[in-house]
Design an enzyme around this catalytic site. Structure first.
Site, mmCIF file in Angstrom:
data_model
loop_
_atom_site.group_PDB
_atom_site.id
_atom_site.type_symbol
_atom_site.label_atom_id
_atom_site.label_comp_id
_atom_site.label_asym_id
_atom_site.label_seq_id
_atom_site.Cartn_x
_atom_site.Cartn_y
_atom_site.Cartn_z
ATOM 1 C CB THR A 312 -0.916 -0.130 1.232
ATOM 2 O OG1 THR A 312 -1.830 1.122 1.419
ATOM 3 C CG2 THR A 312 0.069 -0.181 2.566
ATOM 4 C CG HIS A 364 4.895 -11.545 16.949
ATOM 5 N ND1 HIS A 364 5.716 -12.500 16.271
ATOM 6 C CD2 HIS A 364 5.475 -11.228 17.820
ATOM 7 C CE1 HIS A 364 6.637 -12.250 17.253
ATOM 8 N NE2 HIS A 364 6.415 -11.646 17.972
#
Length: 401
Positions: A312, A364
């Site tokens: 992006t 994560h």
């Protein structure tokens, strides 16, 4: 006419806008409505010519296969002058209608709460509404001294518009909102940052940009460099090119790169398929094609489905730094930002260079800190040394010059 299926897994759409009115004569294949699904905005063309009767209103959620309008194919096409004549009649009536008479201030209306010209000027400069000031003059009139001594009420606006409007979110925007909230709530999202010296890419573009565009018909932008750098890093760190499905991790041996672009109905994320097989020209051509289709509202659901990693670019809007949010079910997203000349240390000396801050947000749960940081460093290395790491030391061949 029934609502056609925009794609698999989509069971309903929302009428975003009718492009015709009830009773209009429509031509076959004429766009009569825009409908929102949870993935895209699509135009609905007329299946036949005739007079249309609308069976759904703007904002209605309509199931795929449901009837949204009727078209009387036996109706004859009108001459097309009736509406114009009606407008002229309305204008003529408006001219004949008497103008409202303005109310002239009398002694009674020009009393309590009225400010003298001098007082009004002072109140306007202070931004104070005369209605909030108690006058001490004759019949409660506000004097110049009243205006000088007037103090704005703390926390109370003095004049100015305070209107508000309310509009329904489109189905696409609601779906985007749900996905973003889910990404925040259902992933262990962290963001790591780095900076990139864009000088080498600037130098390449300066030398080859015009010739590249003249030969290939597309500009040599930054997106091709970033896409190639991301593909290289994904091969080095395959966990970043993976996603969670229940208790399993799915990893991919291909790189389908989603690119976030701004469309008329909000953010669109079309996908560059098998980006690992594309040249610089191939990436730039695909970026241009997808961006134009998104801008024109022609993008399809299939073109936005899938993707293993997202890029992006908030820099086009002036963003210096941000924490991009993961595009689920993907596990990572790279954020580009604006390029600003900044002082850096190069070979032990201060130099000015075009610097971009980059950010990698990642899940994560399956991507460790070592992998995320290593991935972003690999992207940085490739962008700062593109000729060697992205072009095999053959600039002209890579650019197909």
């Amino acid at each position: 006419m029934k609502v056609p299926s925009p794609g698999e897994s989509i069971t309903e759409v929302e009428i975003a806008e009718w492009l015709v009115q009830d009773g209009d004569y429509v031509e076959k294949d004429q766009a009569i409505a825009e409908v929102d699904s949870d993935k895209a905005t699509l135009e609905l063309p007329a299946e036949e010519s005739g007079v249309i009767t609308l069976k759904a209103e703007v904002g209605d959620a309509v199931e795929v296969g449901a009837i949204v309008c009727l078209i009387d194919t036996a109706a004859e096409k009108p001459a097309g002058t009736a509406k114009a004549e009606k407008k002229e009649e309305v204008k003529a009536e408006e001219k004949k209608a008497p103008k409202p008479v303005e109310k002239v201030a009398t002694k009674e209306t020009y009393a309590s709460g009225t400010a003298s010209p001098a007082a009004k000027k002072i109140l306007d400069e202070k931004g104070i509404d005369s209605a909030s000031v108690k006058g001490t003059g004759r019949d409660g009139r506000i004097t110049k001294d009243d205006a000088v001594n007037a103090v704005p009420s703390m926390g109370t606006p003095a004049g100015g518009s305070r209107g508000e409007s309310r509009s329904k979110l489109s189905m696409l925007r609601r779906k985007v909102a749900e996905r973003l909230v889910a990404a925040k709530n259902e992933t262990a999202m962290l963001t790591t940052f780095n900076e990139v010296d864009m000088s080498p890419i600037f130098a390449i573009r300066k030398e080859y940009k015009e010739a590249f565009k003249a030969k290939h018909g597309v500009s040599l932008g930054f997106m091709s460099f970033f896409t190639k750098a991301v593909v290289r890093a994904l091969k080095m760190y395959p966990a970043v090119n993976s996603m969670i499905d229940g208790k399993e991790m799915i990893s991919y041996d291909f790189c389908d790169i989603s690119i976030a672009v701004s469309g008329p109905k909000g953010l669109m994320v079309p996908v560059i398929r098998n980006a690992e097989n594309l040249s610089f020209r191939g990436v730039e051509s695909e970026v241009k094609r997808l961006a134009l289709r998104a801008r024109d509202g022609d993008i399809t659901v299939d073109e936005m489905t899938g993707g293993t990693f997202t890029i992006t670019n908030g820099g086009v809007f002036g963003s210096m730094l941000s924490t991009p949010i993961i595009n689920p079910p993907q596990s990572a997203i790279l954020g580009m930002h604006n390029i600003v000349e900044r002082p850096i240390v190069r070979d032990g000396a201060i130099a000015i260079a075009p610097i971009m801050y980059v950010a990698l947000s990642y899940d994560h749960r399956i991507i460790d800190g070592k992998e995320s940081v290593g991935f972003l460093v690999a992207v940085k290395e490739a962008l700062e040394n593109p000729e060697e790491l992205l072009m095999d030391n053959d600039l002209k061949k890579s650019l197909e010059m």
